[in-house]
Design an enzyme around this catalytic site. Structure first.
Site, PDB file in Angstrom:
ATOM      1  N   GLY A   1       5.516  -4.542  -1.384  1.00 51.63           N
ATOM      2  CA  GLY A   1       4.124  -4.577  -0.953  1.00 51.63           C
ATOM      3  C   GLY A   1       3.215  -3.874  -1.931  1.00 51.63           C
ATOM      4  CB  THR A   2       2.385  -3.718  -4.805  1.00 52.30           C
ATOM      5  OG1 THR A   2       1.630  -3.035  -5.765  1.00 52.30           O
ATOM      6  CG2 THR A   2       2.877  -4.993  -5.400  1.00 52.30           C
ATOM      7  CB  THR A   3      -2.899  -5.147  -4.954  1.00 52.77           C
ATOM      8  OG1 THR A   3      -2.852  -5.346  -3.570  1.00 52.77           O
ATOM      9  CG2 THR A   3      -3.851  -6.108  -5.601  1.00 52.77           C
TER      10      THR A   3
ATOM     11  CE  LYS B   1       2.526   0.312  -6.090  1.00 52.72           C
ATOM     12  NZ  LYS B   1       2.053  -0.491  -5.009  1.00 52.72           N
TER      13      LYS B   1
ATOM     14  CB  SER C   1       1.462  -8.105  -0.046  1.00 57.90           C
ATOM     15  OG  SER C   1       1.229  -6.769  -0.384  1.00 57.90           O
TER      16      SER C   1
END
Lengths: 237, 374
Positions: free
Chosen positions: B80-82, B113, B269
């Site tokens: 889950g990340t952008t 990240k 996500s």
């Protein structure tokens, strides 16, 4: 021992709740509970854990602490599946001895953390079901806490809670040590006495609400003088 | 990833993965995956096959996968990340949020990240945290070896191909890496490259995976890379005349084997929301400030709508001189500022409406409009 999954995917005890036909297979994992916490200060580090070993509805032992001393400056706390915790600590201790014999010095906390990450990732496809937190002093004498996930992803923090009550303890630590979401408050650095008192209070609260946490609390205090241990009783019910 | 978890979507396994047969001792033999680099220090153990299929040719990966069905692992890895990366006339921008979540619980609100690989290449990672950390280290090592052997840096496309080849043996397992490589390709003369880069790039490979230390080394790299480019005029000429091979590049590599090149790439996500903002504001001729503002806005909007993204924004800007890191920004402050702005706007609108109706009251028939003003 009947090894039907005591800890199902959605958290339900499958023996009681009918959720459709369930296929029971042998599961190599079990969840033995327990909570571990580590805090890093300016010149000290604390690693604390409860001492209850449970499985499902039973308590196997009331005197099974989850902190293991690795070197004079590093302590590791492991919670999760007790079998994997024991094997993992054996492997780490063996590797520490090998390092000491070939390099003629003890491993530093950062080096132990990096080594543990590769040990855990080596079992990427059949992982050690252990939540690790390493607490110790780094080369400059400052406190360091390294928190891991079961497959080896890690990073350095100043405080971390892991294990069954981690979701309850972490927000409290965020507020009291990290001063998160507090406006207009003076951010004093954490002293050793205040940290120890905070850890005791936090575990007493965790034992109130988490069934897998209780019995006694063992705190390992790491300073440049060495490692000191304290045992505090908790709720036994 | 995150959406899969919420929907409890179990991936169906591909039974047809080809594999040459190893000595088949069913039961207790631990195997390493095939086609694996024998020189690598990583030996991954696969647990012994439990469902022995006597009629089909047992394939290592598919049968171990059936034992390793999701419920056997009682924990979930972080997903889950952008993250996003895009190119424009003055370089590449790489941006990401900092939330690492684990099926409903935020494991780490301040994860990093975006990891620099060398002075001109940065990788945005998303997917499972441990996999990304490890494969980024392996990639850094391989890039460094390439540079030492061939006396030039590997291009972004080359790095993407290398990563894709390294991940290929694990296709079908639940290794989950979706990396966006953002960097600047450049042709440089051998002498100037060797003398400075040997010292600067080694600064990265010696560091452990700790964010703050890497940031410090990146700053050093920037200084040295800057010195490199300024000192030698010939280098500059070579960079500009190497015929299309130099310039900003963005490349996406996935553990499924997908490799994409493009101008705007967003992963995770929260990526649909980020794409919406990026598509709206992206132009090749943007200035640096516009590009940085666009990237921040895209991540901010994505964190607003996506539950699995949030906390802070990390931003890196890569140019021909190297990469520069912008300070991490807490999005909580941005939300409060946005709310204040909305309040101001509402007040303005209210005032204007009052004024307008006041004017109309004066001009027109009194009784009808006085009803509206009340």
């Amino acid at each position: 021992m009947i090894s039907s999954q005591a800890y199902g995917d959605n958290g339900k005890m499958k023996e009681y709740h009918y959720s459709g036909p369930v296929e029971h297979k042998f599961s190599p994992y079990a969840f033995n509970g327990g909570t571990v916490l580590a805090v890093a200060g300016e010149d000290f580090a604390l690693v604390a854990s409860d001492t209850r070993l449970s499985e499902g509805y039973s308590i196997h032992s009331r005197d099974s602490p989850k902190c293991y001393k690795l070197t004079d400056t590093t302590v590791i706390g492991c919670s999760g599946f007790h079998g994997d915790c024991l094997t993992l600590t054996k492997i780490i201790e063996a590797r520490l001895k090998m390092y000491k014999h070939s390099n003629n010095k003890s491993m530093t906390s950062g080096a132990i953390a990096a080594m543990l990450s590769t040990i855990l990732y080596g079992r990427r496809f059949f992982p050690y079901y252990v939540y690790n937190i390493i607490g110790g002093l780094d080369e400059e004498g400052r406190g360091a806490v390294y928190s891991f996930d079961p497959v080896g992803s890690y990073q350095r923090d100043s405080y971390k809670a892991g294990g069954s009550a981690s979701a309850m303890l972490q927000p409290l630590l965020d507020n009291q040590i990290g001063f998160k979401n507090m406006e207009n408050v003076e951010q004093l650095p954490l002293t050793l006495e205040k940290a120890v008192q905070l850890v005791k209070d936090v575990f007493i609260s965790a034992a109130e609400r988490d069934v897998y946490t209780g019995d006694a609390l063992k705190i390992c205090i790491i300073t440049k003088e060495g490692i000191r241990e304290e045992l505090v009783p908790l709720r036994k019910d | 990833m995150a959406l899969q978890d919420v929907c409890d979507f179990l991936q169906t396994l591909d039974e047809s993965s080809p594999c040459t047969s190893l000595p088949n001792e069913m039961g207790c033999m631990w195997r390493t995956p095939l086609e694996f680099d024998r020189d690598s220090p990583f030996h991954f153990l696969f647990p012994p096959q439990q469902n022995s299929r006597k009629h089909k040719t047992p394939t290592v990966l598919s049968s171990t996968l059936s034992c390793l069905s999701p419920h056997q692992q009682p924990f979930q890895l972080s997903h889950g990340t952008t993250t996003l990366g895009f190119i424009f006339q003055d370089g590449v921008i790489a941006a990401a949020d900092t939330r690492a979540s684990c099926k409903g619980l935020i494991c780490c609100p301040i994860s990093q990240k975006i990891m620099p690989i060398h002075s001109h290449l940065v990788v945005n990672t998303s997917g499972s945290g441990a996999d990304c950390m490890l494969w980024e280290r392996i990639l850094t090592r391989e890039m460094r070896l390439y540079q030492l052997r061939h006396r030039r840096r590997l291009s972004v496309n080359g790095a993407a191909k290398l990563l894709s080849m390294m991940l290929h043996p694990f296709k079908g397992t639940n290794v989950c890496v979706a990396a966006t490589l953002c960097g600047w390709d450049g042709e440089e003369t051998q002498e100037t490259l060797r003398s400075t880069d040997v010292t600067t790039v080694s600064a990265i490979s010696d560091e452990s995976a700790l964010g703050s230390e890497k940031a410090a080394s990146v700053n050093e790299l920037l200084k040295d890379a800057h010195a490199l480019s300024l000192s030698d005029q010939n280098t500059k000429n070579v960079l500009s005349t190497s015929g299309g091979r130099s310039g900003p590049r963005v490349c996406y590599v996935c553990s499924d084997g997908l490799q994409l090149k493009g101008e705007i790439i967003s992963v995770g996500s929260g990526s649909p929301y980020a794409y919406a903002v990026l598509d709206d504001g992206w132009r090749w001729g943007m200035t640096v400030d516009e590009a940085v503002g666009l990237a921040r806005e895209a991540v901010f909007r994505a964190t607003h709508w996506d539950a699995y993204s949030g906390n802070n924004v990390d931003l890196f800007h890569i140019t021909a001189h190297g990469c520069r890191r912008r300070d991490r920004e807490d999005l909580k402050e941005e939300y409060y500022r946005e709310r204040e702005r909305e309040k101001e706007k509402i007040k303005e609108r209210e005032k204007e409406r009052q004024k307008r109706e006041g004017d109309e009251l004066v001009e027109g028939e009194g009784d009808i409009y006085s009803g509206h003003c009340g």
